[in-house]
Motif scaffolding. Structure first.
Motif, PDB file in Angstrom:
ATOM      1  N   GLN A  83      59.461  -9.972   1.085  1.00  0.00           N
ATOM      2  CA  GLN A  83      59.784  -9.740  -0.326  1.00  0.00           C
ATOM      3  C   GLN A  83      58.533  -9.667  -1.171  1.00  0.00           C
ATOM      4  N   MET A  84      57.592 -10.542  -0.908  1.00  0.00           N
ATOM      5  CA  MET A  84      56.339 -10.510  -1.660  1.00  0.00           C
ATOM      6  C   MET A  84      55.621  -9.174  -1.471  1.00  0.00           C
ATOM      7  N   GLU A  85      55.648  -8.659  -0.259  1.00  0.00           N
ATOM      8  CA  GLU A  85      54.931  -7.419   0.030  1.00  0.00           C
ATOM      9  C   GLU A  85      55.666  -6.194  -0.487  1.00  0.00           C
ATOM     10  N   LEU A  86      56.989  -6.214  -0.385  1.00  0.00           N
ATOM     11  CA  LEU A  86      57.758  -5.020  -0.687  1.00  0.00           C
ATOM     12  C   LEU A  86      58.235  -4.966  -2.139  1.00  0.00           C
ATOM     13  N   LEU A  87      58.759  -6.085  -2.650  1.00  0.00           N
ATOM     14  CA  LEU A  87      59.421  -6.050  -3.948  1.00  0.00           C
ATOM     15  C   LEU A  87      58.495  -6.291  -5.129  1.00  0.00           C
ATOM     16  N   VAL A  88      57.501  -7.151  -4.929  1.00  0.00           N
ATOM     17  CA  VAL A  88      56.613  -7.468  -6.061  1.00  0.00           C
ATOM     18  C   VAL A  88      55.934  -6.226  -6.622  1.00  0.00           C
ATOM     19  N   PRO A  89      55.379  -5.324  -5.788  1.00  0.00           N
ATOM     20  CA  PRO A  89      54.792  -4.105  -6.360  1.00  0.00           C
ATOM     21  C   PRO A  89      55.816  -3.253  -7.118  1.00  0.00           C
ATOM     22  N   LEU A  90      57.049  -3.185  -6.600  1.00  0.00           N
ATOM     23  CA  LEU A  90      58.072  -2.406  -7.288  1.00  0.00           C
ATOM     24  C   LEU A  90      58.415  -3.031  -8.636  1.00  0.00           C
ATOM     25  N   GLU A  91      58.539  -4.358  -8.658  1.00  0.00           N
ATOM     26  CA  GLU A  91      58.841  -5.032  -9.920  1.00  0.00           C
ATOM     27  C   GLU A  91      57.707  -4.838 -10.923  1.00  0.00           C
ATOM     28  N   ARG A  92      56.488  -4.847 -10.424  1.00  0.00           N
ATOM     29  CA  ARG A  92      55.350  -4.621 -11.312  1.00  0.00           C
ATOM     30  C   ARG A  92      55.386  -3.201 -11.877  1.00  0.00           C
ATOM     31  N   GLU A  93      55.744  -2.249 -11.024  1.00  0.00           N
ATOM     32  CA  GLU A  93      55.832  -0.865 -11.478  1.00  0.00           C
ATOM     33  C   GLU A  93      56.931  -0.701 -12.525  1.00  0.00           C
ATOM     34  N   ILE A  94      58.071  -1.374 -12.312  1.00  0.00           N
ATOM     35  CA  ILE A  94      59.161  -1.324 -13.297  1.00  0.00           C
ATOM     36  C   ILE A  94      58.700  -1.906 -14.627  1.00  0.00           C
ATOM     37  N   LEU A  95      57.983  -3.024 -14.572  1.00  0.00           N
ATOM     38  CA  LEU A  95      57.485  -3.653 -15.793  1.00  0.00           C
ATOM     39  C   LEU A  95      56.526  -2.727 -16.517  1.00  0.00           C
ATOM     40  N   ASP A  96      55.628  -2.075 -15.750  1.00  0.00           N
ATOM     41  CA  ASP A  96      54.689  -1.130 -16.372  1.00  0.00           C
ATOM     42  C   ASP A  96      55.441   0.035 -17.028  1.00  0.00           C
ATOM     43  N   SER A  97      56.497   0.526 -16.354  1.00  0.00           N
ATOM     44  CA  SER A  97      57.269   1.639 -16.907  1.00  0.00           C
ATOM     45  C   SER A  97      57.962   1.227 -18.197  1.00  0.00           C
ATOM     46  N   ARG A  98      58.466  -0.007 -18.220  1.00  0.00           N
ATOM     47  CA  ARG A  98      59.110  -0.483 -19.446  1.00  0.00           C
ATOM     48  C   ARG A  98      58.113  -0.589 -20.595  1.00  0.00           C
ATOM     49  N   ARG A  99      56.898  -1.039 -20.269  1.00  0.00           N
ATOM     50  CA  ARG A  99      55.872  -1.116 -21.317  1.00  0.00           C
ATOM     51  C   ARG A  99      55.511   0.271 -21.835  1.00  0.00           C
ATOM     52  N   ARG A 100      55.406   1.241 -20.927  1.00  0.00           N
ATOM     53  CA  ARG A 100      55.095   2.607 -21.337  1.00  0.00           C
ATOM     54  C   ARG A 100      56.225   3.175 -22.190  1.00  0.00           C
ATOM     55  N   LEU A 101      57.482   2.884 -21.776  1.00  0.00           N
ATOM     56  CA  LEU A 101      58.631   3.353 -22.541  1.00  0.00           C
ATOM     57  C   LEU A 101      58.627   2.774 -23.955  1.00  0.00           C
ATOM     58  N   ALA A 102      58.359   1.478 -24.051  1.00  0.00           N
ATOM     59  CA  ALA A 102      58.310   0.845 -25.367  1.00  0.00           C
ATOM     60  C   ALA A 102      57.190   1.453 -26.215  1.00  0.00           C
ATOM     61  N   GLY A 103      56.070   1.762 -25.568  1.00  0.00           N
ATOM     62  CA  GLY A 103      54.959   2.375 -26.289  1.00  0.00           C
ATOM     63  C   GLY A 103      55.309   3.750 -26.828  1.00  0.00           C
ATOM     64  N   PHE A 104      55.976   4.565 -25.980  1.00  0.00           N
ATOM     65  CA  PHE A 104      56.392   5.894 -26.429  1.00  0.00           C
ATOM     66  C   PHE A 104      57.369   5.800 -27.586  1.00  0.00           C
ATOM     67  N   LYS A 105      58.334   4.859 -27.489  1.00  0.00           N
ATOM     68  CA  LYS A 105      59.301   4.699 -28.568  1.00  0.00           C
ATOM     69  C   LYS A 105      58.610   4.324 -29.875  1.00  0.00           C
ATOM     70  N   GLY A 106      57.635   3.419 -29.761  1.00  0.00           N
ATOM     71  CA  GLY A 106      56.907   3.017 -30.957  1.00  0.00           C
ATOM     72  C   GLY A 106      56.146   4.175 -31.578  1.00  0.00           C
ATOM     73  N   GLN A 107      55.508   4.995 -30.722  1.00  0.00           N
ATOM     74  CA  GLN A 107      54.762   6.141 -31.236  1.00  0.00           C
ATOM     75  C   GLN A 107      55.683   7.168 -31.875  1.00  0.00           C
ATOM     76  N   LEU A 108      56.825   7.459 -31.213  1.00  0.00           N
ATOM     77  CA  LEU A 108      57.738   8.466 -31.750  1.00  0.00           C
ATOM     78  C   LEU A 108      58.397   8.004 -33.047  1.00  0.00           C
ATOM     79  N   SER A 109      58.618   6.695 -33.180  1.00  0.00           N
ATOM     80  CA  SER A 109      59.253   6.203 -34.404  1.00  0.00           C
ATOM     81  C   SER A 109      58.393   6.491 -35.626  1.00  0.00           C
TER      82      SER A 109
END
Length: 342
Positions: A83-109
């Motif tokens: 789980q540490m090897e397989l899921l942690v990188p995916l969870e990190r990628e999801i978190l990064d995507s959410r941050r990017r999404l929030a950033g885009f929303k803030g810019q577009l607003s």
């Protein structure tokens, strides 16, 4: 300013299909310093190919890995380590995507206020265009800004125009966002299989559909603010950013809606509206209107109209359209007031 081309992101591989044998295979490897897949296959009494398939699944799940310093040998890995090897990188990628999404929303607003100000002070109240791309963009703008209702009057789907075809998925999306949609079709749409298939999507999404004996023309109205109406005989569309016009069309729609018949997707054919359609055809025949005019008024092709007229003449034992009109008038099947108005 030049922009670097973005390279497509590689998607994480999906795990292979898991079955009970892969679990049994994994259990047999636990507690061993290392193992050979073929040896486990012999112990379980299964073909080696099946053991190799199980190893492929376990490798993707990071539950086995090559043994250190030993060729062609594997070692089992605990689920926690996998789980540490397989899921942690995916969870990190999801978190990064959410941050990017929030950033885009803030810019577009930041541009929302400018857009709304421009919409309020729009210079042109009417735009007439036959450019399909511009029509599509203006439809998208109106539909995305729609929050309360969409009103549509149109012929059956088989005869719909380009802008009505483009509007179909936009109306569905507005429904899913909570807006209301009321669509008026002619009775003839009940016999059109393509229309019925479309309504099979529209009705479950909350859309309201009725049919009427006459559809004089076509239009779309979004939030009683923006209207799309024909501009002449060609493909040109008039996009009207004028509340008074949109409200007027909404009033026309409401009056037609009151006398229209609810559409039941489970009912076959014309479902009780045939007599209403027949009466309208008789009125128009008695008025002396041409086939082209009648077909457009009731929303059917001229070929279909002639087929209906032939049936009516047969029912009245009439040898001509004129005689059919006279017989219909004598028997009270036509409305004299409507005939004189037509």
């Amino acid at each position: 300013m030049e922009f670097a081309a973005q390279t497509p992101r590689q998607e994480a591989p999906c795990p292979a299909e898991l079955d009970e044998f892969a679990v049994a295979f994994y259990e047999r490897t636990l507690g061993r310093a290392d193992f050979c897949p073929s040896g486990i296959a012999d112990e379980l009494g299964v073909p080696r190919q099946r053991a190799e398939q199980a190893v492929c699944v376990l490798r993707e799940l990071r539950l086995v890995k090559p043994a250190e310093g030993v060729v062609d040998r594997l070692v089992a890995v605990s689920p926690e380590a996998a789980q540490m090897e397989l899921l942690v990188p995916l969870e990190r990628e999801i978190l990064d995507s959410r941050r990017r999404l929030a950033g885009f929303k803030g810019q577009l607003s930041s541009f929302v206020a400018a857009f709304e100000k421009q919409a309020r002070t729009r210079a042109e109240s009417v735009v007439i265009t036959d450019d399909q791309e511009e029509i599509e963009l203006r439809l998208l703008e109106a539909a995305q800004g729609c929050t309360t209702e969409v009103l549509v009057m149109q012929p059956c789907v088989a005869r719909e125009t380009h802008e009505l075809r483009l509007a179909r998925p936009l109306v569905l999306e507005a429904l899913r966002r909570g807006a209301q949609a009321r669509i008026l079709y002619p009775h003839t749409a009940r016999g059109d299989s393509v229309t019925r298939a479309h309504l099979g999507e529209l009705l479950p999404a909350g859309g309201q559909v009725r049919t009427t004996n006459e559809v004089r023309d076509r239009f779309l109205v979004f939030d009683r603010k923006t209207a799309f109406i024909p501009a002449g005989e060609g493909d040109a569309i008039a996009v009207v950013y004028e509340g008074a016009v949109a409200a007027f069309l909404a009033g026309l729609h409401a009056r037609a809606w009151e006398s229209a018949f609810d559409f039941d997707s489970g009912a076959a054919g014309y479902a009780g509206t045939m007599e209403d359609l027949k009466a309208t055809l008789l009125d128009l025949l008695a008025s002396g209107a041409k086939d082209e005019v009648i077909a457009r008024r009731v929303g059917m092709s001229e070929r279909t109209l002639r087929r209906h007229v032939a049936t009516i003449m047969q029912d009245l034992s009439a040898t001509s359209r004129f005689q059919a009109g006279v017989l219909a008038a004598r028997t009270g099947l036509v409305d004299p007031a409507l005939r004189s108005a037509a």
